[in-house]
Enzyme design. Structure first.
Site, PDB file in Angstrom:
ATOM      1  N   TYR A 109      10.509  74.725  82.151  1.00 20.36           N
ATOM      2  CA  TYR A 109       9.117  74.853  82.978  1.00 20.36           C
ATOM      3  C   TYR A 109       9.347  75.401  84.458  1.00 20.36           C
ATOM      4  O   TYR A 109      10.435  75.159  85.083  1.00 20.36           O
ATOM      5  CB  TYR A 109       8.448  73.362  83.339  1.00 20.36           C
ATOM      6  CG  TYR A 109       7.501  73.384  84.185  1.00 20.36           C
ATOM      7  CD1 TYR A 109       5.896  73.634  83.854  1.00 20.36           C
ATOM      8  CD2 TYR A 109       7.564  73.179  85.675  1.00 20.36           C
ATOM      9  CE1 TYR A 109       4.939  73.745  84.792  1.00 20.36           C
ATOM     10  CE2 TYR A 109       6.407  73.392  86.331  1.00 20.36           C
ATOM     11  CZ  TYR A 109       4.972  73.493  86.201  1.00 20.36           C
ATOM     12  OH  TYR A 109       4.064  73.818  86.910  1.00 20.36           O
ATOM     13  N   GLU A 197       2.790  80.152  87.214  1.00 23.94           N
ATOM     14  CA  GLU A 197       3.335  78.894  86.632  1.00 23.94           C
ATOM     15  C   GLU A 197       3.785  79.569  85.060  1.00 23.94           C
ATOM     16  O   GLU A 197       3.009  80.330  84.369  1.00 23.94           O
ATOM     17  CB  GLU A 197       2.389  77.725  86.400  1.00 23.94           C
ATOM     18  CG  GLU A 197       2.974  76.721  85.322  1.00 23.94           C
ATOM     19  CD  GLU A 197       2.142  75.648  85.138  1.00 23.94           C
ATOM     20  OE1 GLU A 197       1.871  74.603  85.778  1.00 23.94           O
ATOM     21  OE2 GLU A 197       0.827  75.726  84.308  1.00 23.94           O
TER      22      GLU A 197
END
Length: 387
Positions: A109, A197
């Protein structure tokens, strides 16, 4: 402003951030054509909506041949995709992204965003990629790595190394990651992003880094600098009332309650929503017309509130400073005369030209209730709720 994954990946490609080969399609035949051009044994068909959790809702499917691609695209296109971010109504899928399947060794992530508390850019990463980062943060916060970057100094090599070491990257993967991160930072700064992101950012079995997903949000207040970003806007993904409000430069957010409200100032708006809840009702919207609003803006804001079928009553709470009370009153009266009032309306105002404003309301001949103060306004809203 939010954009689709395929649009975010177009920007990634411009900034040299590795992405899987693929393209957008808006019908099954086009999806098959894209898949055939990829020349891979496995492709992924992904729903394109402004929400996460698409895979859990059935919006991401694997396909091994043209027939399966057609079937997957046919199933996804037109579906009302429900995820934890869409709410119970879901979002209709009108586009899919068809990409080459990759040989995944590890999922990470990674995100970059401004941190208001520290006035820094915060870079967050975790080896628990592919999962809801909120769940990771609650259950295992130690798995999240954070690095703060002073925007005046900019991203430095030691920032990149710290993130890479924290993710336990080695060899070619570490080299690729430290080369990619400055490009992501440059994208965030140059395009005035409020969020960049990647979840997941994958390491392939060939030890390469690839952005398997992409999410970018932009600061609405900076869009005047980026006509190329404004062109990405998809109004089909937005609430129709919010789209209408944006055309009038109104700060409006649609909510699920039954009492509409119009206020000047974000703080007063929050307090007004508290008043509505204390009265036993729920706010139907957040609407801040701002200190510099004119009668036309007030009129348009009032129209938007009354066009919401959920609204059973309206509370207008204005402190007349820059926005004079007579200007507000005139805007409300004009809007009410044009579209009619089918629900009770309570108006509480104080400040500049308040008596002139109250006179305009009283002489309008309309069914408008005037509140003397916040307590009186709360009582009148409660009466609407309990009627």
């Amino acid at each position: 402003m939010k954009i689709h994954e395929y649009q975010a990946k177009e920007l990634f490609a411009q900034y040299g951030i590795p992405i899987p080969p693929g393209a957008m399609a808006d019908n099954p035949a086009a999806a098959v054509a894209v898949a055939q051009g990829l020349k891979t044994s496995t492709v992924v068909v992904k729903a394109q909506i402004h929400a996460g959790g698409r895979g859990k809702g059935g919006g991401v499917r694997l396909a091994a041949n043209p027939e399966e691609v057609h079937k997957a695209a046919e199933a996804i296109l037109g579906m009302q995709l429900i995820t934890h971010q869409t709410g119970p109504k879901g979002q209709k899928v009108k586009k899919v992204l068809v990409e080459a399947g990759l040989d995944i060794a590890k999922e990470l992530y990674l995100s970059l965003l401004p941190d208001r508390e520290t006035a820094r850019i915060i870079i967050m990463a975790s080896e628990a990629g592919g999962m809801d980062i909120e769940t990771v943060a609650q259950a295992t916060p130690e798995k999240i790595i954070k690095v703060l970057v002073d925007p005046l100094m900019g991203l430095q090599p030691f920032h990149c190394r710290r993130m890479a070491f924290g993710l336990n990257l080695q060899g070619a993967a570490m080299k690729a990651f430290t080369a990619m991160l400055p490009n992501l930072y440059r994208l965030l700064m140059e395009k005035d992003c409020s969020l960049v992101e990647i979840n997941p950012l994958i390491i392939t079995r060939q030890d390469t880094i690839v952005a398997l997903d992409a999410k970018i949000n932009f600061d609405d207040n900076a869009l005047f600098r980026h006509p190329e970003i404004r062109a990405y806007r998809d109004e089909d993904e937005e609430d129709p009332l919010e789209v209408q409000a944006s055309k009038y430069n109104l700060n409006y957010i649609n909510m699920d309650g039954n009492i509409g409200n119009m206020v000047n100032g974000a703080g007063l708006a929050m307090a007004t929503m508290d008043i509505i809840k204390l009265a036993g009702a729920e706010p139907a919207n957040f609407l801040d017309v701002g200190g510099g609003a004119n009668a036309e803006m007030v009129e348009n804001g009032f129209k938007i509130i009354l066009n919401d079928p959920k609204v059973k009553g309206v509370l207008i709470n204005i402190f007349g400073g820059i926005l004079r009370c007579d200007v507000l009153a005139q805007g409300v009266v004009e809007a009410a005369k044009k579209i009619g009032i089918s629900v009770p309306v309570v108006v509480r105002m104080e400040g500049t030209n308040v008596e002139a404003g109250r006179k305009i309301l009283s002489e309008s001949g309309l069914n408008l209730q005037t509140a003397l103060d916040l307590a009186d306004a709360a009582q009148k809203v409660a009466a609407i709720v309990n009627a």
